[in-house]
Design a protein around this motif. Structure first.
Motif, mmCIF file in Angstrom:
data_model
loop_
_atom_site.group_PDB
_atom_site.id
_atom_site.type_symbol
_atom_site.label_atom_id
_atom_site.label_comp_id
_atom_site.label_asym_id
_atom_site.label_seq_id
_atom_site.Cartn_x
_atom_site.Cartn_y
_atom_site.Cartn_z
ATOM 1 N N UNK A 1 0.832 -1.205 0.000
ATOM 2 C CA UNK A 1 0.000 0.000 0.000
ATOM 3 C C UNK A 1 0.869 1.259 0.000
ATOM 4 N N UNK A 2 1.974 1.194 0.707
ATOM 5 C CA UNK A 2 2.840 2.374 0.814
ATOM 6 C C UNK A 2 3.618 2.666 -0.475
ATOM 7 N N UNK A 3 3.506 1.789 -1.472
ATOM 8 C CA UNK A 3 4.105 2.072 -2.782
ATOM 9 C C UNK A 3 3.174 2.902 -3.669
ATOM 10 N N UNK A 4 1.969 3.149 -3.192
ATOM 11 C CA UNK A 4 1.030 3.981 -3.936
ATOM 12 C C UNK A 4 1.617 5.370 -4.124
ATOM 13 N N UNK A 5 1.743 5.778 -5.377
ATOM 14 C CA UNK A 5 2.388 7.053 -5.686
ATOM 15 C C UNK A 5 2.294 7.320 -7.180
ATOM 16 N N UNK A 6 2.635 8.542 -7.552
ATOM 17 C CA UNK A 6 2.887 8.841 -8.956
ATOM 18 C C UNK A 6 4.372 8.585 -9.191
ATOM 19 N N UNK A 7 4.679 7.824 -10.199
ATOM 20 C CA UNK A 7 6.057 7.454 -10.530
ATOM 21 C C UNK A 7 6.492 8.235 -11.775
ATOM 22 N N UNK A 8 7.630 8.891 -11.656
ATOM 23 C CA UNK A 8 8.159 9.708 -12.753
ATOM 24 C C UNK A 8 9.475 9.106 -13.243
ATOM 25 N N UNK A 9 9.611 9.076 -14.547
ATOM 26 C CA UNK A 9 10.877 8.772 -15.200
ATOM 27 C C UNK A 9 11.663 10.085 -15.266
ATOM 28 N N UNK A 10 12.941 10.054 -14.945
ATOM 29 C CA UNK A 10 13.705 11.298 -14.904
ATOM 30 C C UNK A 10 15.076 11.137 -15.518
ATOM 31 N N UNK A 11 15.492 12.199 -16.183
ATOM 32 C CA UNK A 11 16.855 12.311 -16.698
ATOM 33 C C UNK A 11 17.377 13.653 -16.226
ATOM 34 N N UNK A 12 18.244 13.628 -15.235
ATOM 35 C CA UNK A 12 18.717 14.887 -14.671
ATOM 36 C C UNK A 12 17.559 15.661 -14.096
ATOM 37 N N UNK A 13 17.404 16.915 -14.529
ATOM 38 C CA UNK A 13 16.345 17.772 -14.000
ATOM 39 C C UNK A 13 15.026 17.591 -14.737
ATOM 40 N N UNK A 14 14.977 16.754 -15.755
ATOM 41 C CA UNK A 14 13.801 16.653 -16.618
ATOM 42 C C UNK A 14 13.032 15.374 -16.331
ATOM 43 N N UNK A 15 11.736 15.543 -16.119
ATOM 44 C CA UNK A 15 10.868 14.431 -15.735
ATOM 45 C C UNK A 15 9.770 14.235 -16.781
ATOM 46 N N UNK A 16 9.219 13.005 -16.797
ATOM 47 C CA UNK A 16 8.023 12.767 -17.575
ATOM 48 C C UNK A 16 6.787 13.282 -16.854
ATOM 49 N N UNK A 17 5.631 12.932 -17.377
ATOM 50 C CA UNK A 17 4.377 13.430 -16.812
ATOM 51 C C UNK A 17 3.895 12.578 -15.644
ATOM 52 N N UNK A 18 4.470 11.402 -15.494
ATOM 53 C CA UNK A 18 4.148 10.549 -14.358
ATOM 54 C C UNK A 18 3.128 9.472 -14.674
ATOM 55 N N UNK A 19 3.208 8.374 -13.913
ATOM 56 C CA UNK A 19 2.263 7.263 -14.016
ATOM 57 C C UNK A 19 1.813 6.907 -12.607
ATOM 58 N N UNK A 20 0.500 6.858 -12.410
ATOM 59 C CA UNK A 20 -0.052 6.587 -11.078
ATOM 60 C C UNK A 20 -0.114 5.087 -10.833
ATOM 61 N N UNK A 21 0.477 4.674 -9.729
ATOM 62 C CA UNK A 21 0.374 3.301 -9.251
ATOM 63 C C UNK A 21 -0.434 3.328 -7.951
ATOM 64 N N UNK A 22 -1.528 2.617 -7.943
ATOM 65 C CA UNK A 22 -2.357 2.506 -6.741
ATOM 66 C C UNK A 22 -2.353 1.059 -6.298
ATOM 67 N N UNK A 23 -1.893 0.822 -5.080
ATOM 68 C CA UNK A 23 -1.844 -0.535 -4.532
ATOM 69 C C UNK A 23 -2.964 -0.657 -3.512
#
Lengths: 104, 112
Positions: B88-110
């Motif tokens: 449950x505690x892994x529930x979060x928005x996960x972002x792919x990142x390269x240096x200072x630049x991130x994607x828009x994120x993917x929501x994982x709900x456990x």
């Protein structure tokens, strides 16, 4: 591991104020530091990268500076839209604990 | 322009698995460290894992070590995060990142 210590954790200020947030690293990381702004319910948004480079579209009242292990984000002339939480980050690594800028 | 596009988010039952993917463009992917960052509701952003240019060096935050695996395919300009034994505690928005630049994120709900 490089750890980042951000201060203050909370900052109370008024519209028009000049505010500075500090980020100290556990070792030299210059220039690989970024600053993000986050508003409630929104994703963090990049403001500054490579210590002092302003992301395109970010107002010029935001500036970043620093070298070695000490960095700062300055907002010159705080605007109502700037009340938010700010994070520093060492690239592909850890974040500072955040600074909440709130209305005085 | 750096572009990072995540996919693979969704609802997962506790103990389940999920794989996130990130497609990168606008830069030379094979030359860059990459990372996954997450932000749980009401909390600050947190580095989850990072990986060096050829995949030979990987680092994980303590809370996911042994459960999550970061990997990359430089021929496909893609980054992955295999997440097993989700909690449950892994529930979060996960972002792919390269240096200072991130994607828009993917929501994982456990959640069950």
């Amino acid at each position: 591991d490089v750890r980042l210590t951000q201060s203050p954790s909370t900052l109370s200020a008024s519209v028009g104020d000049r505010v500075t947030i500090t980020c100290r690293a556990s070792q030299s990381i210059s220039p690989w530091l970024a600053w993000f702004q986050q508003k409630p319910g929104k994703a963090p948004e990049l403001l500054i990268y490579d210590t002092s480079k302003l992301k395109s579209g970010v107002p010029s009242r935001f500036s970043g500076s620093g070298s070695g292990a000490e960095f700062s984000l300055t907002i010159s002339g705080l605007q109502p839209d700037d009340f938010a939480t700010y994070y520093c980050q060492h690239y592909n690594s850890y974040f500072g604990g955040g600074t909440k800028v709130e209305i005085k | 322009e750096v572009q990072l596009v995540e996919s693979g988010g969704g609802l997962v039952q506790p103990g389940g698995s999920q794989r996130l993917s990130c497609e990168a463009s606008g830069f030379t992917f094979s030359r860059e460290w990459m990372s996954w960052v997450r932000q749980a509701p009401g909390k600050g952003p947190e580095l989850v894992a990072n990986i060096n240019q050829d995949g030979g060096e990987k680092n994980y935050v303590d809370s996911v070590r042994g459960r999550f695996t970061i990997s990359r395919d430089n021929a496909k300009n893609s980054l992955y995060l295999q997440m097993n034994s989700l909690r449950a505690e892994d529930t979060a928005v996960y972002y792919c990142a390269c240096g200072a630049f991130w994607g828009q994120g993917a929501l994982i709900t456990v959640s069950s």
